[in-house]
Each structure stands twice: as C-alpha cells, then as structure tokens.
Design a protein around this motif. Structure first.
Motif, PDB file in Angstrom:
ATOM      1  N   ASN A 256      39.593  38.982  25.555  1.00  0.00           N
ATOM      2  CA  ASN A 256      38.235  39.203  26.049  1.00  0.00           C
ATOM      3  C   ASN A 256      37.972  38.231  27.192  1.00  0.00           C
ATOM      4  O   ASN A 256      38.704  37.244  27.371  1.00  0.00           O
ATOM      5  N   ALA A 257      36.947  38.523  27.974  1.00  0.00           N
ATOM      6  CA  ALA A 257      36.726  37.777  29.223  1.00  0.00           C
ATOM      7  C   ALA A 257      36.495  36.289  28.967  1.00  0.00           C
ATOM      8  O   ALA A 257      37.008  35.436  29.699  1.00  0.00           O
ATOM      9  N   LYS A 258      35.748  35.959  27.914  1.00  0.00           N
ATOM     10  CA  LYS A 258      35.413  34.543  27.660  1.00  0.00           C
ATOM     11  C   LYS A 258      36.677  33.745  27.348  1.00  0.00           C
ATOM     12  O   LYS A 258      36.897  32.654  27.878  1.00  0.00           O
ATOM     13  N   GLU A 259      37.505  34.351  26.491  1.00  0.00           N
ATOM     14  CA  GLU A 259      38.750  33.681  26.083  1.00  0.00           C
ATOM     15  C   GLU A 259      39.681  33.503  27.299  1.00  0.00           C
ATOM     16  O   GLU A 259      40.215  32.406  27.530  1.00  0.00           O
ATOM     17  N   ALA A 260      39.845  34.565  28.086  1.00  0.00           N
ATOM     18  CA  ALA A 260      40.784  34.515  29.220  1.00  0.00           C
ATOM     19  C   ALA A 260      40.311  33.528  30.284  1.00  0.00           C
ATOM     20  O   ALA A 260      41.101  32.728  30.803  1.00  0.00           O
ATOM     21  N   LEU A 261      39.020  33.560  30.611  1.00  0.00           N
ATOM     22  CA  LEU A 261      38.533  32.675  31.665  1.00  0.00           C
ATOM     23  C   LEU A 261      38.501  31.221  31.189  1.00  0.00           C
ATOM     24  O   LEU A 261      38.679  30.288  31.989  1.00  0.00           O
ATOM     25  N   GLY A 262      38.285  31.029  29.882  1.00  0.00           N
ATOM     26  CA  GLY A 262      38.358  29.674  29.318  1.00  0.00           C
ATOM     27  C   GLY A 262      39.764  29.119  29.503  1.00  0.00           C
ATOM     28  O   GLY A 262      39.954  27.973  29.933  1.00  0.00           O
ATOM     29  N   SER A 263      40.735  29.939  29.197  1.00  0.00           N
ATOM     30  CA  SER A 263      42.131  29.524  29.350  1.00  0.00           C
ATOM     31  C   SER A 263      42.456  29.261  30.824  1.00  0.00           C
ATOM     32  O   SER A 263      43.131  28.277  31.166  1.00  0.00           O
ATOM     33  N   ALA A 264      41.951  30.147  31.717  1.00  0.00           N
ATOM     34  CA  ALA A 264      42.201  29.966  33.164  1.00  0.00           C
ATOM     35  C   ALA A 264      41.569  28.662  33.646  1.00  0.00           C
ATOM     36  O   ALA A 264      42.194  27.903  34.401  1.00  0.00           O
ATOM     37  N   ALA A 265      40.351  28.391  33.199  1.00  0.00           N
ATOM     38  CA  ALA A 265      39.649  27.181  33.637  1.00  0.00           C
ATOM     39  C   ALA A 265      40.425  25.925  33.227  1.00  0.00           C
ATOM     40  O   ALA A 265      40.549  24.973  34.016  1.00  0.00           O
ATOM     41  N   LYS A 266      40.962  25.958  32.012  1.00  0.00           N
ATOM     42  CA  LYS A 266      41.716  24.794  31.516  1.00  0.00           C
ATOM     43  C   LYS A 266      42.965  24.557  32.382  1.00  0.00           C
ATOM     44  O   LYS A 266      43.246  23.432  32.803  1.00  0.00           O
ATOM     45  N   LYS A 267      43.667  25.645  32.660  1.00  0.00           N
ATOM     46  CA  LYS A 267      44.900  25.522  33.466  1.00  0.00           C
ATOM     47  C   LYS A 267      44.577  25.036  34.884  1.00  0.00           C
ATOM     48  O   LYS A 267      45.279  24.180  35.422  1.00  0.00           O
ATOM     49  N   VAL A 268      43.531  25.608  35.488  1.00  0.00           N
ATOM     50  CA  VAL A 268      43.184  25.233  36.864  1.00  0.00           C
ATOM     51  C   VAL A 268      42.792  23.754  36.916  1.00  0.00           C
ATOM     52  O   VAL A 268      43.214  23.010  37.813  1.00  0.00           O
TER      53      VAL A 268
END
Lengths: 427, 386
Positions: free
Chosen positions: A408-420
């Motif tokens: 879901n969008a929240k999970e994916a963007l949370g993961s992206a934010a952490k990596k970035v």
C-alpha cells in the motif's frame, strides 16, 4: 590462392584507408582572441540560433571568442566527470538540471553569487532556477525549461461523445478546452467513458519514474525533500494521497493502460496510434504529433488539492572553476538568457522562455505552446539532491510496488523515505 | 484425384500450400512495396511537400507492386503444385516434410530479418511518423509518404547543412562519412593488433616452457574478474598524460592487451599437437617461422573469430570513445559517439538514427559474410571431443 589474393586486397585497402584517413590534425584559425569553450547539447536548429547570439555577444566583447562544442546529451555526465578529473574541462557547459547539484557538491562549478547574480536572479522562472539552488547558493542558471501538460486525442473524445462531432479544428481549440476535465475526479469520470478494454483503448497512459510522477505529487502539494535538502518528505500524507490516486487509475478505475509496466506500449506510441486518449507530455513532441497528422489538443494538468501543477525539466548552464575567465563566461551566459535573446530563441525554436521578462513578449502562433506557458507558471520545484539518478532508483521500485498492488502507498513511501534519508541525504 | 492419393496427405498439402501462398504474397508484397517506396523517394526532392508527392507516386504504383506480389504468389503456387503432382506417391510424405521445413525456415528468416527491415523502412519515414502504425494493417510498415531527408541530414547534404557548412568548414566535417571512416580505422587497427598480440601471447602460454607459467596465466585470468569500468579513469588519465587525448590511438591503445583473446586462443592452441612444431623445428624452422607457418594457419578459424569479436567491440564501444573524443575535432569522433548526437534530452531523432544505422551495419555484415565459415568453425571448435 583465391583466399590469399583476397587477403592481399584487404591489406592494400586497409593501408590506403590509413593513408587517407589517419590524420588527426585539423586546421584552426587563431586570431589572437581568447577562446572560451562552451560544451553544449543543442540540436542542429538550436545551434544555428546559438551561433547567432554568440556573434552578437562577441561584437560587444572583442577580446573573446566563444567556441561552441556539441557533445551528446546521453553521455554528457561521464564526459564532464572524466574531463574535469584531468583538467580537460571546458570554461562553461550546458548540463541536465539534475547534474548541477552534483557538480556544486564536488566543488567543480562557480557560485554565481560571487559574480553578482543576486541582482538579476528575479528575472528567471522560480521553478527553473530552483534546480541551481544548492544550500542557498546559485551555481548555474537555466537556459531551457520544460514542463508537461495533458495531451488529448480529440478524435477519441468525439467518438466517446465528449465533444460534438462537428468540433475539431484548431480554431475551435477554445471550445475543446472548455470540456476538458478540471480536477482528478472529473478526469476519472471522463476516463470511464473513454476506455474500451475490448478494443485495447484506454483513457490514460503513464510512465513510472519520479520525474514524471512529480506532476501528480505536485498537484497534491507533496514535496520529496525539505527546502534545506536535509529531510526526506516523500512519506507525507499529501504524497500518500497522490500515489493512492495514481494507483487507483490503474487498479480500481481501470482507465490507465499499465503503460508503466515493462514491455507495454509506451504512452507516446499508444497516443499517436489512437490507443490512449490522454497522456502527459512535454512541448518537445508538439511538432512530432503534428507531423503524424494527429488531431490533438493540450490542456492543463487536472487539479488536485493543491490546484493544477506540473514538473520542471530542462537544462542549466554552469561555469567551471577551472576557467580563468569566469566573468566573461558569466557575461555571455546572462546575455544568452536575457529577455531579448530569449524572445529570439523561443520564437525561432518554439520553446518556453526561462526569463520572466520574455513571457510577455513571446507570442506563439501555436496555441498549445501558450497552454504550456500557462502550465509552467504553476510548476512545482524539483528535489535538489546530489544524485537524482539514485533518488529515482530508490523511489521508482516502491511506487511500482504500489501500482502493481504489492504494497500500500503508506508502507511503500515509508520504506522509500527511509532509504532516501539513509543512502542519499545522510551519507 | 487419382486413386492412390492419400486424403490425409492432400489435406496437409492444401494447408501447407495455403500458408505458402499467404506468406509469399505478404512477403513479396512488402518487398515490392518497399521497392516502389525507394523509387518514389529517390525521384522526389527535399522537404515535407516532396514527401507528399512521393506518397502520391507510391499510391499510383500500388497496382504495380500488388500485381507483382500476386504474380509471385501464383508462380510459386504453380511450381509447388506441379512438383507435388510429379512426386511419386511414396515420396510425398518426404515432400510434405520438406515443404513444412522450408516454411518454418522462412518464418525464422522473417523473424530474424524483420528488425532490419523495420530499420530500413523507418529511415525513409518523415519526422514524427516513425512510431505511427498503419490502422488497416499493423504489419504494413513501409511508409506511405517516404523521404530521403533523413539520409540527407545524416550525410549533411540537405540545404540547411550545406549552407551552414559553407560558413564553417570544421562543422562541415562533422558528418556521418567522417565518423564512419574514423570508426573503420579504429576498429580495423584495433582488431588487427589485438589479434596479433593475443595470438603471440597465447602461443607462448600454450607451447613454451616458462617459470611460473601456470600461475602467471591464472593471474591474467583473475584480471577478467575486475569490471572494465574500474580502469576507465586511470586509463583516461594515462592517455591524457601521453598526449593522446582526442587521437585515434587513444580509442584502442588501452584495450590492446586482451586477456580474453589470449585465453580463447590458448585453449585452441593446446589442441595442436606438439609433434607438428617439433617436425618444423627438425626441418630448421625458427621460432617465428613455427608461429607463422604452423600455428597461425592451424588456428586461423579461432584467430578470425577473435578478429571479428574485437572489431565488433570497437565498432560499438560508446563510453570509452566518448570519454577520449575531442569534440572540437571532428576527426576524432567515431560512429557510436556520432550516433549519440542525434539523441536529445527528451526526444530521439529516430529517423536519423535508423538511417545512420543502415550504413553502420554494412561493415559488420560484410565482415561476417566473408568470415562466417571460419567464425562458425571457430565457435564450434571443441564442441566435439574425439
């Protein structure tokens, strides 16, 4: 014996070729003027206008001569990186907007503030100049800017009954624009009428890269990184809302063709062949679509909670620290991008101006370009990071996971934010 | 139908015949249309209006190429039916098998050659129409309004380039012909030198006694594990220090020592019996004569294979050649780098890229045509263990 003769012929031909073509030297005409080398990536038509403007500048600056050198856009980053490593770089260069930050962080380019840029900064389009702003200092200035708007296949609109069958020619463009969807909600309603899966026709097709997705994100007011470039904001509620809406176009409403999937028909190809009714596209394809004899229109990107918006593309020009003549380079680059020369450049090449002074002076015959100029006023800033390619690599797979229903969008963007944050901003 | 005709075989023949008629009509139709398109493009001038005139001419030629395709299909049908009827009954099974095989091979040929045909057709399309697919027949990829403008622009013989070239002779040299010649020189010289050095190195590793020979060979092989990218900046630095930046030497000098080449040739030379070398030495051959008279002729297939592979590598080596190119000097721009100049930030000039590619594949095709016997021989060496 036959083969032996063949080999002898081949060797003679090769030696003749070497004799004729090996010479690497080429005649140049030194006339005593100081040469300023300008590496650029313009095409044939653009280079003609560039040379015209160079001539004008040289008339007022007789001590200098500008040598424009065209390099391929595809390889301009590695070419500049390696050339600068061994001190073979030019005095100035035209680079992709995303490359300025890397060059500034590597201390390779001149801070234009030291040359008096503050006094003329307000002349430039804010969204375009934003890509040159690294830590509050400006390391380049825009020379060309683009954004995307929504392209519509008018024939498909007519077939779906969304436009009167008689309406069509460019003279009736105003009438057409009145019926276009103004918001994403209206866009979805239009999409349902334009999609016919049995014929392989879809209302919309999109790519999935961060730069293209900025259009959606900006209409929701989402930002990728904070203004000071230290914090990743891609997991904000606004960004989650934007990505959820994007995903719903494909999965829930089924009006998007899945053109972002590997091997799918690209938006451009589907659009010219009447498979996709609406695509996001920049002004660079206007001439191509006209040559393809398409009946198309251009409108603003539908509004989200933050209104209509778009992304910013294009290129910037920078001056390298290795140049002994930074002031002369600065003089040329500001001359090249002043309002008067921008009018000449934009009207000759059908491009959007980057100098606000040129906005009122440029009048295009092509009304589509006027729509782009209007859209450009609503452009959101690009994220300025030291490696935009890495940012794309970290974010794109996460958004793809949302589009394909794996996250879901929240999970994916949370993961992206952490990596970035870990791999790009804190490193 | 005669009494001894097997109905199953007749049925299979009818199906295969139908497939053959369809294929011959479609393929010959496209080829004749392509011919008509080329004639139309050549007989009209430059610009969009000329493309429309060429389109009109092509339209007029439609009955001709359609008629020719029908004639080809009819002639082939008559020949095949006649052949089938003449074939003895007991041989008809084999006839049908062969017919099926030829049709399957024809499909294979179409699949292999289709990208080249697409490339040729796209090079004749006016800008903007490269991606447009015919609505009536998606497989009809021959342009309906052909133009030679892409070729003119690539070779800089169009009106705008001629006018610009008259003002600046250096700019005039920035044309496809110069890039093509540069690439040909670089790739040929590199392939020749790499083959020469690799074959001499392989001979030593294969047939000569050296202290720590095996360990040295292993060390050389180990370097293949390091990605070539790692060497790029140091090599560039060295090339610049040697004063070779922007010269043709810089394009291939760092790649002359080919570990892969030595390895490939050594594996082959290991299979040459030592007794042949001993025989030559008894007859008084020097080291160089042994290498030239015994080793090289026996290892010729694999040496030519290496030549071809090296030529291909240098013919399409973009990144290194981009880095060492001095763009102020058109005499140092090679083909892969020159082709990249047609690609912009957001758009590619597909028509120009395709028309340039039409020329750029010629040397590879010619080389492969001449060397294919050795190439295939070289590739299958060692496949059979005796």
């Amino acid at each position: 014996m036959k083969e032996r003769n063949l080999i002898i012929i081949a060797v003679i031909a090769y030696l003749a070729l070497v004799f004729v073509g090996w010479d690497d030297s080429i005649a140049t005409s030194p006339d005593g003027r100081t040469i300023l080398t300008f590496w650029h990536t313009y095409n044939d038509q653009e280079e003609v206008i560039l040379r015209e403007i160079i001539k004008k500048w040289e008339t007022g600056n007789p001590k200098f001569t500008i040598r424009p050198v065209r390099i391929p856009f595809d390889g301009h980053k590695p070419k500049l990186r390696t050339a600068l490593t061994v001190g073979q770089g030019p005095d100035m260069a035209r680079v992709d907007w995303s490359f300025v930050c890397e060059l500034a962080r590597k201390n390779a380019v001149v801070d234009l503030g030291t040359l008096g840029f503050e006094t003329i900064r307000a002349q430039y389009l804010p969204a375009a100049i934003g890509s040159c702003n690294v830590g509050g200092k400006f390391y380049g200035l825009p020379d060309q800017s683009n954004c995307v708007a929504m392209f519509y296949n008018r024939q498909m609109f007519r077939d779906a009954g969304l436009l009167p069958a008689t309406a069509g020619d460019s003279a009736e463009a105003g009438e057409f624009e009145n019926v276009l969807p103004k918001t994403w909600e209206e866009f979805i309603e239009f999409g349902k009428k334009l999609t016919d899966e049995s014929k392989g026709q879809y209302a919309f097709a999109m790519l999935n890269t961060l730069w293209w997705n900025l259009t959606f994100l900006n209409t929701y007011g989402a930002r990728i990184v904070s203004e000071d470039g230290t914090k990743c904001l891609i997991d904000s509620d606004a960004a989650v809302g934007a990505v959820e809406m994007m995903a719903s176009l494909f999965a829930k409403h089924k009006i998007e063709a899945g053109a972002w999937r590997p091997g799918a028909i690209t938006p451009e190809q589907g659009f010219v062949n009447g498979k996709y009714a609406m695509i996001m596209m920049g002004p660079w394809n206007l001439a191509k679509f006209k040559n393809a004899k398409m009946d198309f229109g251009v409108g603003l990107i539908p509004a989200g909670p933050a209104g209509t918006s778009t992304n910013v593309g294009g290129t910037d020009v920078v001056i390298f620290k290795g140049s002994k003549y930074a002031e002369a380079c600065y003089s040329f680059l500001t001359f090249f991008t002043n309002a008067e020369n921008q009018v000449r450049w934009c009207t000759a090449l059908n491009q959007l101006p980057i100098n606000l002074g040129a906005y009122d002076l440029v009048k295009f015959e092509d009304q589509h370009l006027m729509t782009f100029m209007e859209q450009m006023k609503h452009a959101g800033p690009n994220p300025v990071v030291k490696d935009f390619g890495l940012l794309e690599d970290l974010v794109n797979p996460e958004i793809e996971a949302v589009l394909s229903g794996q996250k879901n969008a929240k999970e994916a963007l949370g993961s992206a934010a952490k990596k970035v944050q870990e791999r790009l901003l804190d490193s | 139908m005669s009494k001894d005709m097997h109905p199953g075989r007749v049925f299979a023949f009818m199906i295969l015949l139908a497939i053959m008629i369809t294929m011959s009509y479609v393929i010959s139709g496209q080829l004749f249309k392509f011919g008509a398109m080329v004639i139309s493009a050549f007989t009209t001038g430059e610009g969009a209006e000329s493309a429309m005139q060429a389109g009109e001419l092509m339209h007029k030629l439609t009955p001709v190429h359609n008629g020719l395709a029908v004639i080809v299909a009819i002639v082939m049908t008559i020949c095949v039916v006649q052949r089938f009827l003449r074939t003895k009954n007991e041989m008809r099974g084999a006839f049908l098998k062969r017919m099926f095989l030829y049709e399957a091979l024809a499909v294979g040929v179409v699949v292999v050659l289709f990208p080249f045909f697409w490339m040729l057709c796209t090079s004749f399309k006016p800008s903007g129409q490269e991606l447009v697919i015919s609505k009536t027949n998606p497989f009809d990829i021959v342009p309906s309004e052909p133009t030679l403008d892409n070729f003119r622009r690539v070779l800089k013989t169009d009106a705008a380039s001629v006018a610009a070239g008259a003002l600046d002779p250096i700019e005039n040299k920035k044309n496809f012909g110069t890039y093509f010649l540069n690439s040909l020189l670089v790739a040929t010289t590199a392939a020749f030198l790499v083959t020469l050095f690799a074959s001499m190195g392989a001979y030593v590793f294969s047939k000569k006694e050296l202290p720590y020979k095996q360990q040295m060979f292993m060390l050389l092989l180990a370097t293949m594990m390091i990605p070539g990218m790692m060497f790029m900046v140091p090599q560039f630095f060295m090339v610049c220090k040697m004063g070779l930046f922007g010269t043709k030497w810089a394009m291939f000098l760092p790649h002359l020592a080919s570990v892969f080449g030595i390895f490939m040739l050594k594996q082959f030379m290991d299979t040459i019996p030592d007794s042949l070398i001993e025989a030559a030495q008894i007859d008084g051959a020097s080291e160089w004569q042994v290498f030239r008279v015994v080793i090289v002729p026996l290892a010729l297939p694999i040496i030519l294979t290496l030549f071809l592979l090296t030529f291909l590598f240098h013919w399409s080596n973009f990144l290194w050649q981009l880095i060492v190119t001095n763009f102020e000097n058109p005499l140092s721009i090679t083909l892969p780098v020159g082709l990249a100049l047609f690609r912009g930030q957001y758009t590619s000039e597909l028509g120009l890229i395709m028309s340039a590619s039409c020329f750029s594949i010629v040397p590879i095709a010619v080389l492969f045509l001449f060397a294919q016997r050795y190439f295939i021989e070289g590739m299958t060496q060692g496949a059979v263990k005796e």
